[in-house]
Design a protein around this motif. Structure first.
Motif, PDB file in Angstrom:
ATOM      1  N   SER A 108      54.620  28.020 -42.965  1.00 14.61           N
ATOM      2  CA  SER A 108      54.145  27.903 -44.284  1.00 14.61           C
ATOM      3  C   SER A 108      52.935  28.289 -44.568  1.00 14.61           C
ATOM      4  CB  SER A 108      54.484  26.420 -44.987  1.00 14.61           C
ATOM      5  OG  SER A 108      53.479  25.631 -44.104  1.00 14.61           O
ATOM      6  N   ASP A 109      51.937  28.571 -43.441  1.00 19.05           N
ATOM      7  CA  ASP A 109      50.654  29.092 -43.398  1.00 19.05           C
ATOM      8  C   ASP A 109      50.547  30.564 -43.283  1.00 19.05           C
ATOM      9  OD1 ASP A 109      49.666  26.655 -44.373  1.00 19.05           O
ATOM     10  OD2 ASP A 109      49.534  25.968 -42.280  1.00 19.05           O
ATOM     11  N   ASN A 110      51.339  31.125 -42.871  1.00 13.36           N
ATOM     12  CA  ASN A 110      51.355  32.621 -42.269  1.00 13.36           C
ATOM     13  C   ASN A 110      51.176  33.283 -43.432  1.00 13.36           C
ATOM     14  OD1 ASN A 110      52.414  35.463 -42.013  1.00 13.36           O
ATOM     15  ND2 ASN A 110      52.582  34.401 -40.042  1.00 13.36           N
ATOM     16  N   PHE A 111      50.149  34.339 -43.537  1.00 15.12           N
ATOM     17  CA  PHE A 111      49.434  34.993 -44.519  1.00 15.12           C
ATOM     18  C   PHE A 111      50.512  35.983 -45.072  1.00 15.12           C
ATOM     19  CE2 PHE A 111      47.447  38.675 -46.159  1.00 15.12           C
ATOM     20  CZ  PHE A 111      46.417  38.135 -47.252  1.00 15.12           C
ATOM     21  N   TYR A 112      50.843  36.879 -44.042  1.00 21.14           N
ATOM     22  CA  TYR A 112      51.934  38.121 -44.496  1.00 21.14           C
ATOM     23  C   TYR A 112      53.256  37.433 -44.976  1.00 21.14           C
ATOM     24  CZ  TYR A 112      48.067  40.378 -42.166  1.00 21.14           C
ATOM     25  OH  TYR A 112      46.933  40.724 -41.612  1.00 21.14           O
ATOM     26  N   TYR A 113      53.788  36.486 -44.467  1.00 22.08           N
ATOM     27  CA  TYR A 113      54.924  35.912 -44.928  1.00 22.08           C
ATOM     28  C   TYR A 113      54.860  35.452 -46.605  1.00 22.08           C
ATOM     29  CZ  TYR A 113      56.115  35.447 -39.750  1.00 22.08           C
ATOM     30  OH  TYR A 113      56.301  35.588 -38.604  1.00 22.08           O
ATOM     31  N   ASN A 114      53.807  34.957 -46.780  1.00 23.19           N
ATOM     32  CA  ASN A 114      53.407  34.463 -48.102  1.00 23.19           C
ATOM     33  C   ASN A 114      53.299  35.514 -48.993  1.00 23.19           C
ATOM     34  OD1 ASN A 114      53.133  31.196 -48.426  1.00 23.19           O
ATOM     35  ND2 ASN A 114      52.356  31.560 -46.526  1.00 23.19           N
ATOM     36  N   MET A 115      52.552  36.478 -48.525  1.00 25.61           N
ATOM     37  CA  MET A 115      52.300  37.718 -49.665  1.00 25.61           C
ATOM     38  C   MET A 115      53.533  38.267 -49.793  1.00 25.61           C
ATOM     39  SD  MET A 115      48.978  38.459 -50.212  1.00 25.61           S
ATOM     40  CE  MET A 115      49.186  40.158 -50.572  1.00 25.61           C
ATOM     41  N   GLN A 135      47.580  31.262 -55.280  1.00 23.28           N
ATOM     42  CA  GLN A 135      46.703  30.478 -55.466  1.00 23.28           C
ATOM     43  C   GLN A 135      46.535  29.709 -53.927  1.00 23.28           C
ATOM     44  OE1 GLN A 135      44.342  29.766 -58.249  1.00 23.28           O
ATOM     45  NE2 GLN A 135      43.340  29.086 -56.092  1.00 23.28           N
ATOM     46  N   LYS A 136      47.310  29.414 -53.358  1.00 28.64           N
ATOM     47  CA  LYS A 136      47.371  28.886 -51.972  1.00 28.64           C
ATOM     48  C   LYS A 136      46.477  29.689 -51.003  1.00 28.64           C
ATOM     49  CE  LYS A 136      50.925  28.898 -49.130  1.00 28.64           C
ATOM     50  NZ  LYS A 136      52.301  28.404 -48.509  1.00 28.64           N
ATOM     51  N   LEU A 137      46.842  31.118 -51.078  1.00 29.41           N
ATOM     52  CA  LEU A 137      46.530  31.792 -50.149  1.00 29.41           C
ATOM     53  C   LEU A 137      44.894  32.167 -50.512  1.00 29.41           C
ATOM     54  CD1 LEU A 137      49.238  34.833 -50.278  1.00 29.41           C
ATOM     55  CD2 LEU A 137      48.531  33.330 -48.289  1.00 29.41           C
ATOM     56  N   ILE A 138      44.385  32.164 -51.780  1.00 32.47           N
ATOM     57  CA  ILE A 138      43.161  32.045 -52.148  1.00 32.47           C
ATOM     58  C   ILE A 138      42.425  31.022 -51.583  1.00 32.47           C
ATOM     59  CG2 ILE A 138      41.486  31.930 -54.071  1.00 32.47           C
ATOM     60  CD1 ILE A 138      43.394  33.628 -55.571  1.00 32.47           C
ATOM     61  N   ASN A 139      42.834  29.740 -51.564  1.00 28.37           N
ATOM     62  CA  ASN A 139      42.261  28.522 -51.085  1.00 28.37           C
ATOM     63  C   ASN A 139      42.114  28.646 -49.627  1.00 28.37           C
ATOM     64  OD1 ASN A 139      42.362  27.448 -53.533  1.00 28.37           O
ATOM     65  ND2 ASN A 139      44.230  26.308 -53.021  1.00 28.37           N
ATOM     66  N   GLN A 140      43.008  29.504 -48.848  1.00 32.68           N
ATOM     67  CA  GLN A 140      43.073  29.621 -47.390  1.00 32.68           C
ATOM     68  C   GLN A 140      41.797  30.981 -47.101  1.00 32.68           C
ATOM     69  OE1 GLN A 140      47.071  30.163 -46.382  1.00 32.68           O
ATOM     70  NE2 GLN A 140      47.296  28.072 -46.366  1.00 32.68           N
ATOM     71  N   ASN A 141      41.946  31.805 -47.945  1.00 36.30           N
ATOM     72  CA  ASN A 141      41.217  33.179 -47.636  1.00 36.30           C
ATOM     73  C   ASN A 141      40.464  33.493 -48.764  1.00 36.30           C
ATOM     74  OD1 ASN A 141      43.086  34.208 -45.466  1.00 36.30           O
ATOM     75  ND2 ASN A 141      44.441  33.414 -46.945  1.00 36.30           N
ATOM     76  N   PRO A 142      39.450  32.898 -49.352  1.00 35.23           N
ATOM     77  CA  PRO A 142      38.537  32.945 -50.504  1.00 35.23           C
ATOM     78  C   PRO A 142      37.945  34.353 -50.450  1.00 35.23           C
ATOM     79  CG  PRO A 142      37.631  31.521 -49.041  1.00 35.23           C
ATOM     80  CD  PRO A 142      38.760  31.620 -48.563  1.00 35.23           C
ATOM     81  N   LEU A 143      37.820  35.011 -49.614  1.00 33.72           N
ATOM     82  CA  LEU A 143      37.021  36.283 -49.526  1.00 33.72           C
ATOM     83  C   LEU A 143      37.879  37.588 -49.508  1.00 33.72           C
ATOM     84  CD1 LEU A 143      34.071  35.762 -46.929  1.00 33.72           C
ATOM     85  CD2 LEU A 143      34.208  35.422 -49.280  1.00 33.72           C
ATOM     86  N   LYS A 144      39.267  37.503 -49.573  1.00 26.63           N
ATOM     87  CA  LYS A 144      40.443  38.398 -49.949  1.00 26.63           C
ATOM     88  C   LYS A 144      40.305  38.789 -51.388  1.00 26.63           C
ATOM     89  CE  LYS A 144      43.202  38.114 -45.742  1.00 26.63           C
ATOM     90  NZ  LYS A 144      42.881  39.310 -45.331  1.00 26.63           N
ATOM     91  N   ILE A 145      39.646  39.685 -52.003  1.00 22.21           N
ATOM     92  CA  ILE A 145      39.357  40.036 -53.240  1.00 22.21           C
ATOM     93  C   ILE A 145      40.770  40.516 -53.926  1.00 22.21           C
ATOM     94  CG2 ILE A 145      37.042  40.577 -53.115  1.00 22.21           C
ATOM     95  CD1 ILE A 145      37.779  43.503 -53.260  1.00 22.21           C
TER      96      ILE A 145
END
Length: 585
Positions: A108-115, A135-145
């Motif tokens: 559930s936390d894999n960035f690419y799978y979620n993207m 939104q979940k990904l932003i919470n985990q990666n706030p600097l990915k514009i």
């Protein structure tokens, strides 16, 4: 377009190999089976080979190896994700979504799978669920514009404009002021009918850069779009006080007058610059080009531009640059015949300038082979060292089946293309096609090899070369590798899909071949509205091998109706049996 959409992921997976699997195992997902040491070794072997096949773009083999992995462990997120990528690459969105959803379920936390899942959800118009993932990904990666932009867009598509704006506000706090963000927020506020906040978005740039004319013009144009003509004029007047000779300001002023219905003033504004002795020819062309762009953007009548051009051509009868611009304007309206005349005037006025001849080629009717040949021969007289015209002359000769003449033309022109690798690739590719038509297969393959040395991504050559290899039953692994590059670049191109599917068929990978040949039929009917006999016959062949003999015969009969030149088709229909091709087509 949807070839493999995740280049960053591809590099990570390729470099890390099977480490994703081991990382996943360490997590100890409660719903995942514990593999025996023997099964784990088999799994790792198949997954490694799947990734290796993917790295060399052998997608048929990739799919097969992933299927072996699934038989051992159908809960492995890495495998599920790669299968999602595979089905996404062939436009099977439902299957892709199902696999991405399962992959996230197990990791559930894999960035690419979620993207990948969020993108699939958005394509399915499940915008709320897509927003939750982003939104979940932003919470985990706030600097990915880019995540903020995706989130804003899915909110907008869902009609939640306030949250769409909020996502952009969050992005601004992360990266600072940005014009594109401002324009998007202006549109969103306008859609909410909150004009005050909409214009405040642009005003903050004017406050920060008070001497930059661009923002006053931008604000004026936005006012015009909203029907706020007085405010638009005030903003343009301020811009004029900064730089009255700015070409974009002149065209914006003309656009303003035209919008308020004062055509005489619009023309006067333009004429003041266009017919001034102080304005040089290139500036006049720049002003008029920008004006045409404004008319186009506003979907307005282009007649005022034609009238101004007519006047300028009378004013400067010897200046053929206006003929070139006139031709470009006509091409915008698909008036190729009239444009062709203007381009000819320009080309003949300055015959050593290749631009005119190139535009003549562009405006020549595709069905008029003789006209194409005539343009190229005329251009070569004045530009004997311009290789492009030799190439297109050979194309015309090839279409007329004058193969020896076409080959000589290429030999004459190729010496002038030595500093242009991409054009050199086209020359050698065209030579290969000619040799193939002349039944000189070995020479054809030598030329194709040379072509790919100069441009390994030459899709036309990759497709033809790989298909001809399959017909000759030679180097099928290499043929598959070359063909896979074409479908990665254009995954909905029926010709490329047919070639790749046929190569897989020749390799005996019937299940995977059927997927690609089925898509070749689908996209032929959807995109081209006309399907080739070859595609139909190939699909019939794979249906036969998949034990669907009744439908195989139906597709063979359809191929015959399309005028197939296959030497085995009649016998296949008569015997209701597949017969392998035994000669070159």
């Amino acid at each position: 377009m949807s070839n493999y959409k995740f280049p960053i992921l591809f590099l990570i997976v390729f470099v890390l190999g099977i480490s994703n699997i081991f990382a996943q195992t360490v997590k100890g997902d409660v719903n995942r089976p514990v593999l025996s040491l023997d099964d784990q070794r088999k799994f790792d072997y198949y997954f490694y080979n799947a990734m290796n096949s993917k790295s060399i773009e052998k997608y048929g083999a990739t799919y097969d190896f992933l299927q072996y992995c699934m038989k051992i462990d159908s809960t492995n997120a890495s495998v599920l994700f790669e299968l999602g990528n595979f089905f996404n690459s062939i436009q099977n969105k439902d299957q892709a979504y199902a696999y991405y959803q399962r992959a996230v379920g197990y990791d559930s936390d894999n960035f690419y799978y979620n993207m990948a899942l969020a993108s699939a959800l958005a394509e399915r118009q499940d915008y709320k669920d897509a927003a939750s993932v982003y939104q979940k990904l932003i919470n985990q990666n706030p600097l990915k514009i880019e995540l903020y932009m995706y989130l804003s867009e899915v909110y907008r598509l869902d009609g939640d404009l306030l949250n769409s704006i909020q996502a952009l506000n969050d992005l601004e706090r992360t990266m600072g002021m940005n014009e594109k963000i401002t324009i998007q927020k202006f549109k969103l506020y306008s859609a909410l009918n909150d004009k005050k906040k909409a214009y405040a978005e642009v005003q903050k740039y004017i406050d920060k850069y008070p001497d930059d004319i661009r923002y006053y013009i931008l604000l004026a144009n936005l006012y015009l779009q909203e029907g706020k003509n007085k405010e638009a004029y005030a903003s343009l007047s301020k811009a004029k006080s900064i730089d009255p000779e700015d070409p974009y300001l002149i065209t914006s002023m003309a656009n303003y007058y035209q919008t308020v219905g004062d055509q005489p003033k619009a023309e006067a504004e333009l004429r003041a610059a266009l017919f001034s002795s102080k304005t040089d020819i290139d500036t006049k062309i720049g002003i008029l080009s920008q004006y045409i762009g404004i008319l186009q953007q506003g979907q307005q009548d282009l007649e005022p531009a034609y009238l101004l051009l007519d006047s300028l051509m009378v004013e400067h009868p010897q200046e053929a640059k206006f003929n070139l611009l006139y031709g470009n304007l006509l091409m915008l309206q698909d008036r190729k015949k009239e444009a062709n005349f203007q381009y000819r005037v320009y080309a003949e006025s300055d015959p050593t300038n290749p631009v005119g001849w190139e535009q003549l080629l562009q405006s020549t009717d595709v069905d008029s082979i003789d006209a194409l040949i005539d343009v190229c021969k005329s251009a070569i007289v004045y530009l004997p060292e311009e290789p492009l015209f030799y190439f297109y002359l050979s194309v015309g000769q090839y279409q007329k089946k004058e193969f020896k003449e076409a080959l000589k033309t290429l030999e004459d022109g190729i010496v002038f293309a030595q500093d242009n690798p991409r054009l050199l690739s086209e020359f050698y590719g065209q030579k290969g096609s000619i040799y193939y038509e002349l039944k000189q297969q070995d020479s054809a393959f030598v030329e194709f090899d040379q072509s790919l040395k100069y441009n390994p991504q030459n899709l036309g050559v990759l497709n033809n070369y790989s298909y001809y290899l399959s017909l000759a039953h030679k180097d099928l692994d290499r043929a598959e590798n070359m063909s896979s590059i074409t479908i990665k670049a254009e995954p909905t191109n029926p010709t490329y899909l047919d070639t790749y599917g046929w190569i897989l068929f020749m390799q005996g990978a019937y299940t995977t071949a059927k997927i690609y040949l089925e898509n070749a039929v689908k996209y032929s009917e959807e995109k081209e509205k006309e399907i080739s006999a070859e595609v139909l016959e190939h699909y019939g062949d794979v249906l036969y091998m998949m034990d669907d003999k009744e439908n195989a015969v139906i597709y063979w009969e359809r191929a015959k109706e399309k005028g197939s030149e296959s030497k085995t088709l009649d016998q296949k229909i008569k015997t209701k049996t597949f017969i392998a091709p035994n000669s070159l087509k």
